[in-house]
Design a protein around this motif. Sequence first.
Motif, PDB file in Angstrom:
ATOM      1  N   THR A  52       0.812  -1.223   0.000  1.00  0.00           N
ATOM      2  CA  THR A  52       0.000   0.000   0.000  1.00  0.00           C
ATOM      3  C   THR A  52       0.843   1.269   0.000  1.00  0.00           C
ATOM      4  O   THR A  52       0.373   2.326   0.421  1.00  0.00           O
ATOM      5  CB  THR A  52      -0.917   0.027   1.238  1.00  0.00           C
ATOM      6  N   ASN A  53       2.049   1.195  -0.494  1.00  0.00           N
ATOM      7  CA  ASN A  53       2.920   2.367  -0.449  1.00  0.00           C
ATOM      8  C   ASN A  53       3.128   2.980  -1.829  1.00  0.00           C
ATOM      9  O   ASN A  53       2.753   2.416  -2.854  1.00  0.00           O
ATOM     10  CB  ASN A  53       4.252   2.035   0.227  1.00  0.00           C
ATOM     11  N   LEU A  54       3.741   4.113  -1.820  1.00  0.00           N
ATOM     12  CA  LEU A  54       3.992   4.923  -3.006  1.00  0.00           C
ATOM     13  C   LEU A  54       4.691   4.158  -4.127  1.00  0.00           C
ATOM     14  O   LEU A  54       4.418   4.388  -5.313  1.00  0.00           O
ATOM     15  CB  LEU A  54       4.837   6.127  -2.576  1.00  0.00           C
ATOM     16  N   ASN A  55       5.573   3.242  -3.780  1.00  0.00           N
ATOM     17  CA  ASN A  55       6.338   2.518  -4.794  1.00  0.00           C
ATOM     18  C   ASN A  55       5.467   1.659  -5.703  1.00  0.00           C
ATOM     19  O   ASN A  55       5.841   1.400  -6.847  1.00  0.00           O
ATOM     20  CB  ASN A  55       7.418   1.659  -4.134  1.00  0.00           C
ATOM     21  N   VAL A  56       4.321   1.242  -5.211  1.00  0.00           N
ATOM     22  CA  VAL A  56       3.405   0.452  -6.046  1.00  0.00           C
ATOM     23  C   VAL A  56       2.970   1.275  -7.257  1.00  0.00           C
ATOM     24  O   VAL A  56       2.968   0.783  -8.385  1.00  0.00           O
ATOM     25  CB  VAL A  56       2.182  -0.011  -5.223  1.00  0.00           C
ATOM     26  N   VAL A  57       2.623   2.515  -7.039  1.00  0.00           N
ATOM     27  CA  VAL A  57       2.186   3.367  -8.142  1.00  0.00           C
ATOM     28  C   VAL A  57       3.341   3.642  -9.092  1.00  0.00           C
ATOM     29  O   VAL A  57       3.152   3.662 -10.314  1.00  0.00           O
ATOM     30  CB  VAL A  57       1.568   4.679  -7.624  1.00  0.00           C
ATOM     31  N   ALA A  58       4.529   3.811  -8.566  1.00  0.00           N
ATOM     32  CA  ALA A  58       5.693   4.037  -9.423  1.00  0.00           C
ATOM     33  C   ALA A  58       5.914   2.850 -10.359  1.00  0.00           C
ATOM     34  O   ALA A  58       6.128   3.026 -11.561  1.00  0.00           O
ATOM     35  CB  ALA A  58       6.936   4.293  -8.574  1.00  0.00           C
ATOM     36  N   VAL A  59       5.820   1.635  -9.828  1.00  0.00           N
ATOM     37  CA  VAL A  59       5.989   0.432 -10.657  1.00  0.00           C
ATOM     38  C   VAL A  59       4.834   0.304 -11.649  1.00  0.00           C
ATOM     39  O   VAL A  59       5.055   0.007 -12.832  1.00  0.00           O
ATOM     40  CB  VAL A  59       6.110  -0.828  -9.773  1.00  0.00           C
ATOM     41  N   ALA A  60       3.614   0.540 -11.198  1.00  0.00           N
ATOM     42  CA  ALA A  60       2.448   0.451 -12.089  1.00  0.00           C
ATOM     43  C   ALA A  60       2.546   1.464 -13.224  1.00  0.00           C
ATOM     44  O   ALA A  60       2.232   1.148 -14.379  1.00  0.00           O
ATOM     45  CB  ALA A  60       1.162   0.652 -11.296  1.00  0.00           C
ATOM     46  N   ALA A  61       2.997   2.673 -12.914  1.00  0.00           N
ATOM     47  CA  ALA A  61       3.140   3.702 -13.946  1.00  0.00           C
ATOM     48  C   ALA A  61       4.252   3.330 -14.920  1.00  0.00           C
ATOM     49  O   ALA A  61       4.097   3.506 -16.136  1.00  0.00           O
ATOM     50  CB  ALA A  61       3.422   5.054 -13.305  1.00  0.00           C
ATOM     51  N   LEU A  62       5.354   2.823 -14.408  1.00  0.00           N
ATOM     52  CA  LEU A  62       6.474   2.395 -15.256  1.00  0.00           C
ATOM     53  C   LEU A  62       6.034   1.327 -16.257  1.00  0.00           C
ATOM     54  O   LEU A  62       6.408   1.360 -17.428  1.00  0.00           O
ATOM     55  CB  LEU A  62       7.610   1.872 -14.382  1.00  0.00           C
ATOM     56  N   ALA A  63       5.205   0.408 -15.789  1.00  0.00           N
ATOM     57  CA  ALA A  63       4.723  -0.688 -16.637  1.00  0.00           C
ATOM     58  C   ALA A  63       3.501  -0.299 -17.461  1.00  0.00           C
ATOM     59  O   ALA A  63       3.080  -1.058 -18.325  1.00  0.00           O
ATOM     60  CB  ALA A  63       4.376  -1.895 -15.769  1.00  0.00           C
ATOM     61  N   ASP A  64       2.902   0.860 -17.186  1.00  0.00           N
ATOM     62  CA  ASP A  64       1.647   1.288 -17.793  1.00  0.00           C
ATOM     63  C   ASP A  64       0.529   0.282 -17.507  1.00  0.00           C
ATOM     64  O   ASP A  64      -0.244  -0.104 -18.388  1.00  0.00           O
ATOM     65  CB  ASP A  64       1.811   1.530 -19.297  1.00  0.00           C
ATOM     66  N   ALA A  65       0.468  -0.133 -16.240  1.00  0.00           N
ATOM     67  CA  ALA A  65      -0.579  -1.056 -15.798  1.00  0.00           C
ATOM     68  C   ALA A  65      -1.944  -0.393 -15.918  1.00  0.00           C
ATOM     69  O   ALA A  65      -2.064   0.826 -15.824  1.00  0.00           O
ATOM     70  CB  ALA A  65      -0.330  -1.477 -14.349  1.00  0.00           C
ATOM     71  N   ALA A  66      -2.978  -1.202 -16.098  1.00  0.00           N
ATOM     72  CA  ALA A  66      -4.340  -0.671 -16.187  1.00  0.00           C
ATOM     73  C   ALA A  66      -4.831  -0.209 -14.823  1.00  0.00           C
ATOM     74  O   ALA A  66      -5.523   0.807 -14.723  1.00  0.00           O
ATOM     75  CB  ALA A  66      -5.282  -1.727 -16.754  1.00  0.00           C
TER      76      ALA A  66
END
Length: 110
Positions: A52-66
């Motif tokens: 539930t931390n900030l790094n999850v969004v960073a990885v999701a954005a890097l991968a262009d996750a849905a």
Amino acid sequence: MKVEELIRELKLGLAAGSDGVHREIAGCYIGDLMSMAMAKVEEGFVWITIQTNLNVVAVAALADAACVILADGCLPDPDMAKRAEMEEIPILTTEKSAYETAKALAALGL
């Protein structure tokens, strides 16, 4: 299927990133280890995790996750939610386990 349809079908909560619900879903990855997620989450994927931390969004954005689904009743911390809004990455929530969520995705053909 789009994220907005997934939210309706699985009755998921939308905790952040509502501007990204138009994204198309292409697959799924389940895992909590950031380094593995960096290698395995692909464009358009749903990522199921309990992190539930900030790094999850960073990885999701890097991968262009849905989108990201937080399983087991987990909720994003404030920094994660803020970053998800900026990146337009939907953060979805469910009380179900990662396994139950994955089964529901599979039942929808994802």
